[in-house]
Design a protein around this motif. Sequence first.
Motif, PDB file in Angstrom:
ATOM      1  N   UNK A  71      31.279  39.564  32.724  1.00 24.38           N
ATOM      2  CA  UNK A  71      32.479  39.006  33.377  1.00 24.38           C
ATOM      3  C   UNK A  71      33.720  39.803  32.989  1.00 24.38           C
ATOM      4  N   UNK A  72      33.836  40.129  31.720  1.00 28.59           N
ATOM      5  CA  UNK A  72      34.997  40.910  31.251  1.00 28.59           C
ATOM      6  C   UNK A  72      34.984  42.314  31.861  1.00 28.59           C
ATOM      7  N   UNK A  73      33.807  42.918  31.910  1.00 34.06           N
ATOM      8  CA  UNK A  73      33.674  44.276  32.435  1.00 34.06           C
ATOM      9  C   UNK A  73      34.039  44.345  33.917  1.00 34.06           C
ATOM     10  N   UNK A  74      33.609  43.350  34.673  1.00 33.57           N
ATOM     11  CA  UNK A  74      33.866  43.322  36.117  1.00 33.57           C
ATOM     12  C   UNK A  74      35.278  42.833  36.417  1.00 33.57           C
ATOM     13  N   UNK A  75      35.808  42.001  35.523  1.00 32.68           N
ATOM     14  CA  UNK A  75      37.140  41.453  35.740  1.00 32.68           C
ATOM     15  C   UNK A  75      37.142  40.055  36.322  1.00 32.68           C
ATOM     16  N   UNK A  76      36.000  39.368  36.227  1.00 32.44           N
ATOM     17  CA  UNK A  76      35.956  37.988  36.702  1.00 32.44           C
ATOM     18  C   UNK A  76      36.634  37.092  35.681  1.00 32.44           C
ATOM     19  N   UNK A  77      37.574  36.271  36.130  1.00 33.02           N
ATOM     20  CA  UNK A  77      38.174  35.306  35.197  1.00 33.02           C
ATOM     21  C   UNK A  77      37.122  34.284  34.769  1.00 33.02           C
ATOM     22  N   UNK A  78      37.117  33.941  33.497  1.00 31.94           N
ATOM     23  CA  UNK A  78      36.120  33.000  32.989  1.00 31.94           C
ATOM     24  C   UNK A  78      36.344  31.570  33.474  1.00 31.94           C
ATOM     25  N   UNK A  79      37.486  31.325  34.117  1.00 30.76           N
ATOM     26  CA  UNK A  79      37.731  29.982  34.651  1.00 30.76           C
ATOM     27  C   UNK A  79      37.375  29.886  36.136  1.00 30.76           C
TER      28      UNK A  79
END
Length: 162
Positions: A71-79
Amino acid sequence: MPLEDILRLVHVLGATVLFGTGIGIAFFMVMAVRTRDPRVVAHVAGIVVIADTVFTATAVVLQPLTGYGLARSIGWPLNEGWILLALALYVVVGLFWLPVVWIQIRLRDMARQAAAEASALPPGFDRLYRVWFAFGFPAFFCVVAIFWLMLAKPSITIFGLD
């Protein structure tokens, strides 16, 4: 190979191990119990406990780590709603899996004792086995739902968050 690809590969492999080991464990345990032979049940339940320890427990730890990294690598917000729902379902699966691990150990021990005494499986075995069997269904459907969420990434609003 880029980090994102490595994380995605490990995440998919971890999900496959969780799902495959769960289905395999369930199948072999059900087939062993159907024999009603304490020696067979003790042997298979012993392997099931080892498989859960080696494969499932390892994947259980890797999944959130690789998911977070991905998620961090792709840029997806964790919320994101689909991520939050997947995490909630992951916790539900864990709430069913943890007692199942204890139950499998108890079933193994009960079958070992019956085999050592050359007696039938005790009545308590069947009660515990029914709980073990029943706990598999919600866990299975939650894992299927998590797979769907990971693949579809639907727009879901949870607690006013997107």
